[in-house]
Design a protein around this motif. Structure first.
Motif, mmCIF file in Angstrom:
data_model
loop_
_atom_site.group_PDB
_atom_site.id
_atom_site.type_symbol
_atom_site.label_atom_id
_atom_site.label_comp_id
_atom_site.label_asym_id
_atom_site.label_seq_id
_atom_site.Cartn_x
_atom_site.Cartn_y
_atom_site.Cartn_z
ATOM 1 N N SER A 38 0.807 -1.214 0.000
ATOM 2 C CA SER A 38 0.000 0.000 0.000
ATOM 3 C C SER A 38 0.842 1.267 0.000
ATOM 4 N N GLY A 39 1.985 1.269 0.688
ATOM 5 C CA GLY A 39 2.846 2.448 0.672
ATOM 6 C C GLY A 39 3.300 2.764 -0.737
ATOM 7 N N ALA A 40 3.730 1.736 -1.469
ATOM 8 C CA ALA A 40 4.144 1.931 -2.857
ATOM 9 C C ALA A 40 2.962 2.360 -3.725
ATOM 10 N N ILE A 41 1.788 1.769 -3.495
ATOM 11 C CA ILE A 41 0.608 2.103 -4.291
ATOM 12 C C ILE A 41 0.207 3.556 -4.068
ATOM 13 N N PHE A 42 0.237 4.022 -2.816
ATOM 14 C CA PHE A 42 -0.087 5.423 -2.546
ATOM 15 C C PHE A 42 0.954 6.347 -3.180
ATOM 16 N N GLY A 43 2.199 5.895 -3.247
ATOM 17 C CA GLY A 43 3.210 6.670 -3.955
ATOM 18 C C GLY A 43 2.876 6.790 -5.432
#
Length: 290
Positions: free
Chosen positions: A183-188
């Protein structure tokens, strides 16, 4: 009475053969090197034909097309495919060996004790099939577009540093809370689509609405690591802003020199990575009282 052997006619011309296939007769020559070529060795040219070697030499001098942000044009979303494959393999590993989650999830206490790999390995694990499906779908939809805009290298750097940014904020704020997911990468990536869309002057209302909805879910639904989401979001905004707006100048404000732009973007990527690592080191020093 013996007959003398017949002598070849010295005035007869030898039949030309392909320079790569001596057993094949041909009367076609390469327009560039003028060597005889058979049908298997000829390639269409603006006028006549060229041999495969001349075509290969010519392609070496042709510059590959670049995206508006300086990356090489991505013919296929290879990085997105690989990332999807890795998170899929990570989920299968979790099902086969339950201890995989405990050993590789993001857990600040583990990082403080020297297990630095958790800052990235957690991005390839998920909390269930729904969690995996949501992140995988988002990566497939948003990732392919970003890979086309940014090119393979910048896109991969954005994904990795977005995941790292989410883990670092978790380490800084909630080190006791374990978490998994990309999710951190996706929000990025969500942040990157918004920034690039603004830079290209496209309609960004859909991605803005998607960000608002996902942030509401982040803070309303329990057991969601808001630090991973916000950390990835902030990292994505910062790094993509560098890719989209720097450097200014060069051969015009909108078309800076390619070499300068590449160096600036590389410096921005390295600088972002160094900052995140420095924050992680500072957090471990702070939490250990050192």
């Amino acid at each position: 009475m013996s007959a003398s052997p017949s002598q070849p006619d010295s005035g007869a011309k030898a039949v030309p053969t392909c320079f790569r296939h001596p057993d094949r007769e041909t009367y076609v020559r390469c327009n560039r090197c003028e060597r005889p070529i058979c049908p298997d060795c000829m390639r269409d040219a603006p006028v006549g034909h060229q041999c495969v070697q001349c075509v290969a030499e010519g392609q070496k001098s042709v510059r590959r097309p670049r995206t508006v942000f300086g990356g090489r044009v991505a013919d296929r979303p290879y990085v997105t495919w690989v990332l999807l494959g890795l998170i899929g393999l990570g989920f299968l590993a979790q099902q086969a060996v339950p201890d995989v989650t405990l050993q590789f999830q993001m857990w600040g206490v583990g990082v403080i004790n020297g297990q630095w790999y958790r800052l990235l390995t957690a991005a390839f694990l998920h909390g269930g099939i729904v969690h995996l499906a949501f992140n995988g779908f988002a990566l497939w939809v948003v990732g392919r577009q970003l890979e086309e805009w940014l090119g393979h290298g910048r896109y991969l750097a954005l994904w990795v540093l977005g995941a790292l940014g989410g883990s670092v904020l978790t380490l800084l704020v909630t080190p006791m809370q374990p978490s998994v997911g990309a999710s951190g990468a996706i929000f990025g990536l969500f942040a990157a689509v918004f920034v690039v869309g603004r830079r290209l002057r496209t309609d960004t209302r859909y991605i803005l609405g998607l960000l608002v909805v996902n942030l509401l879910i982040t803070f309303v639904v329990p057991q969601i690591s808001w630090t991973a989401h916000v950390g990835g979001l902030l990292t994505g905004f910062a790094l993509t802003a560098a890719y989209a707006y720097l450097p200014r100048g060069g051969n015009g404000a909108d078309r800076p020199d390619l070499r300068t732009r590449t160096l600036v973007h590389a410096a921005a990527t390295v600088g972002c990575a160094v900052l995140l690592v420095a924050l992680a080191v500072g957090a471990t020093v702070y939490w250990t009282g050192g």
